[in-house]
Scaffold this active site. Structure first.
Site, short mmCIF file in Angstrom:
data_model
loop_
_atom_site.label_atom_id
_atom_site.label_comp_id
_atom_site.label_asym_id
_atom_site.label_seq_id
_atom_site.Cartn_x
_atom_site.Cartn_y
_atom_site.Cartn_z
N CYS A 1 0.84 -1.21 0.00
CA CYS A 1 0.00 0.00 0.00
C CYS A 1 0.87 1.25 0.00
CB CYS A 1 -0.92 0.01 1.22
SG CYS A 1 -0.02 0.17 2.78
N CYS B 1 3.49 1.53 2.85
CA CYS B 1 4.77 0.83 2.63
C CYS B 1 5.67 1.65 1.71
CB CYS B 1 4.51 -0.53 1.99
SG CYS B 1 3.53 -1.67 2.99
N ASP C 1 3.82 25.79 -29.19
CA ASP C 1 4.86 26.17 -30.14
C ASP C 1 4.40 25.67 -31.52
OD1 ASP C 1 7.47 26.88 -31.17
OD2 ASP C 1 7.88 24.73 -31.18
#
Length: 728
Positions: free
Chosen positions: A30, A33, A438
């Site tokens: 999870c 951890c 751009d």
């Protein structure tokens, strides 16, 4: 001993003075951890970064070269309660497949035991309200124990071993309260059976294990499906290459030994091992990974090919330009790793909440038991209620709330040609309400194309293409590609800065500048019609022709611009190109706001000005001159053909010739952000409703297990909605 491992084969140099190592780490379940490992290893001096990929339980470490022994990380992880070893994708996939099968086997045992115990519980429940003798009830209880205890000892191993490892390392994870709940439920049931009580809870205990295993299997299965994207990409990397060691002699060598300049042979049905240029042969090549086009492309001498592209028909001789970890495929793989390791402020919030949950859960269960005892309840009722609280408050849903969405959204974006390069890119792109493009290389394709091909006679095009093969100029290369030329003319002379000349069927032919070919008037007429084109002229005696060469617009650019506007996103062009070229592009795309001849400093100023007006700007650019503006914008994207500087600065990189990934990124990010918020609220609301009910003693451990597993499954199912459709 793990310390005896030779790590030299697994170490990679990622830059001047930096080393990277990928470790496979067992026991990561999870966000809690993930946070624990990253915080601990990042605190080691000279460690640049420590990032956990929850999708494949991989830890990416980067540190200063020569400063640390890699064995230190293995040792530190062992102290935290995690087993680690060098990551190898094939081994990891095999191990994960075995883990999935192991979970499924344990789930099958638990479910089979639960069904049998439930059948035994029916006569006990009915007998308690009729005339069942105590001895008969005890017999059913002991029979249930004989079924459940061995089944639980086998099926609960993933939770019990994880909790034991965590406690031995003096830490707590979400498996600690789960394991305590399982053991207390089993112990209470056994004590009740020994005491000849009316009720035992073996059915609840084994059903609890079955629900937990089902939730964990679904979670792992979802991660495996997302890992398939990276696995499929890795499968495109050929391990060996057929290298020419003489004019006609080839030898099969490891792909990692190929260097730029080497010539390799690629046969039909093989994946190209290098980025390079075709020097001999013609073939259809599947370049969908690079261009986004599903139809195969025809390549011939002079054509570029890329590692990972599949050669379908003829054999090719390719001169390597980039090989091994320098190929475009390797760069895409690295970007995908960044995407799957992405972090967000919502994930960091979930990590902090998960850290606080373990002590809160244990304290809540203890206080519940003490409160019930103080109110006059029996020890049996108090401990059963405490077990229910312990189980129902497990933070599984909270720990999965954000990683589940990020995992699914990253997979959706990758399939759409978008690779994330920043942890909170999804959140920032979801907030975008203005896109600044751009022009050159972004709205247009980086490769030059002949714009007036329809007006050039076929015989002229073919002859000009053969001439163009003898020139190194990129404009001439565009003519050669358009003609599909593969055989240059013989005895060609090149005049520096002017063009090339030769003879064909007794007459002189030229290709180059308009003055070199005597085609100035034709060039002026063409430039009046197409002011942004570059002109290359061709002459054969008195016959004159000009080729208008320019970058081609991305094929779906008008559709994407219209789509962004329909999403409520304003669009403008800010380009350093000439005003006629920018004006023409803006008119073609229906963009009202545009600026031409803009310097890098002016681009940054424009982005800052829009930010000051309250806009959340997404800057999309590819050049070195775009990098400052990309870094300044609220969010940023670059095409995969962009300079390395632009890619490094951008929050996301998109693949292929199409512009649609930009719109997909905005749409998917909006949906993912909404699902993250929904999942957090689902986890919070679940606990607000469930905890008081459990404390009040209104749920049994079995119902608590179903509720807790159900909340985790609900969070995962909600995350999977990111795969369905596109929502604004």
């Amino acid at each position: 001993m793990q310390d005896d491992v030779d790590f030299s084969h697994y170490l990679k140099r990622t830059g001047t003075g930096f080393i990277q190592l990928d470790l496979a780490v067992e026991g990561i379940n999870c966000a809690g951890c993930m946070g624990k490992i990253e915080r601990n290893l990042s605190s080691i001096p000279d460690v640049i970064s420590a990032r956990v990929n929850l999708t494949d339980n991989r830890l990416a470490l980067e540190w200063k070269a020569g400063a640390l022994d890699p064995a230190l990380f293995i040792k530190r992880l062992a102290e935290l309660g995690y087993r680690a070893y060098p990551f190898q994708r094939d081994d990891a996939e095999t191990l994960e497949s075995e883990r999935a099968r192991d979970l499924l086997r344990r789930l099958g045992v638990a479910a089979f035991a639960a069904m049998n115990v439930m059948m035994l519980s029916i006569p006990v429940w009915s007998g308690n309200v009729s005339d069942m003798l105590p001895e008969q009830r005890d017999f059913f209880h002991w029979l249930s124990a004989l079924i459940v205890l061995p089944a639980a000892a086998y099926s609960a191993q993933p939770f019990l071993s994880s909790a034991f490892t965590a406690l031995r390392a003096r830490r707590a994870n979400m498996d600690v309260p789960i394991s305590i709940g399982i053991l207390l439920a089993l112990a209470t049931s056994l004590i009740e059976t020994v005491a000849h009580a009316e009720h035992a809870y073996f059915d609840a205990a084994i059903m609890l294990i079955a629900f937990l295993l089902a939730g964990r299997y679904l979670d792992q299965n979802m991660r495996r499906r997302t890992r398939a994207f990276a696995g499929n990409l890795a499968a495109l990397k050929a391990e060996t290459a057929a290298k020419f060691i003489g004019p006609t002699e080839i030898r099969t060598v490891p792909a990692s030994t190929i260097k730029p300049g080497d010539v390799v042979l690629v046969r039909p049905g093989e994946c190209c091992t290098v980025d390079g240029d075709v020097i001999e042969g013609r073939s259809e090549v599947d370049q969908s990974l690079i261009t986004g086009e599903t139809l195969p492309a025809l390549v011939a001498p002079g054509s570029a090919v890329f590692a990972g592209t599949l050669v379908r028909s003829g054999t090719l001789r390719v001169r390597a330009v980039a090989a091994s970890e320098d190929t475009l495929l390797a760069e895409i793989s690295r970007l995908l790793d960044h995407a799957l390791q992405a972090r967000s402020r919502y994930l960091r919030l979930a990590e902090r909440a998960s850290r606080l949950y373990a002590p809160i859960v244990h304290a809540t269960a203890l206080l519940t038991m003490l409160g019930w005892l103080a109110s006059g309840a029996t020890f049996h009722d108090a401990i059963v209620t405490a077990i229910a609280v312990l189980i129902i408050t497990c933070p599984c849903a909270l720990g999965l709330a954000i990683p589940a969405v990020q995992t699914v959204a990253s997979g959706v974006l990758f399939r759409s040609g978008v690779l994330l390069n920043a942890g909170d890119a999804i959140e920032r792109m979801a907030e975008v309400n203005r896109v600044v493009f751009d022009k050159t290389g972004t709205l247009t394709l980086p490769e030059l194309d002949v714009a007036n091909l329809a007006s050039i006679p076929d015989d002229v095009l073919k002859l000009a293409g053969r001439l163009a093969l003898s020139s190194r100029h990129p404009v001439a290369a565009a003519v050669a590609r358009a003609a599909g030329a593969s055989e240059p003319l013989a005895d060609i002379e090149e005049e520096l800065g002017q063009g090339v000349r030769g003879y064909y069927q007794g007459s002189e032919v030229r290709l180059g500048r308009t003055s070199f070919c005597g085609a100035e008037s034709l060039a002026e007429e063409t430039l009046c019609r197409d002011p942004e084109a570059s002109i290359v002229a061709f002459s054969r005696g008195d016959s004159k022709h000009v080729f208008a060469v320019r970058q081609r617009m991305r094929p779906d650019a008008p559709e994407v611009v219209a789509g962004l506007v329909s999403l409520g996103v304003a669009v403008e062009i800010v380009s350093g190109d000439r005003e006629p070229a920018v004006q023409r592009t803006a008119a073609t795309l229906g963009i009202q706001n545009w600026r031409a001849g803009v310097s890098p400093t002016d681009k940054v100023a424009r982005v800052k000005s829009l930010t000051g007006e309250g806009y959340k700007v997404l800057m999309v650019g590819d050049g070195l001159n775009d990098a400052p503006a990309l870094a300044t914008a609220h969010a940023s994207m670059s095409p995969v053909t962009a300079t390395h500087m632009s890619q490094a600065v951008a929050d996301a990189v998109f693949l292929g010739e199409r512009l649609r990934p930009v719109m997909t990124a905005v749409m998917t990010s909006r949906k993912a952000l909404r699902l993250m918020r929904q999942n957090l609220w689902l986890a919070v609301v679940y606990n607000i409703l469930a905890v008081p009910v459990a404390i009040a003693g209104l749920v049994t451990p079995l119902i608590a297990a179903a509720a807790m597993s159900g909340s985790s499954v609900l969070v995962m199912l909600n995350a999977l909605r990111a795969r369905r459709g596109e929502v604004v």
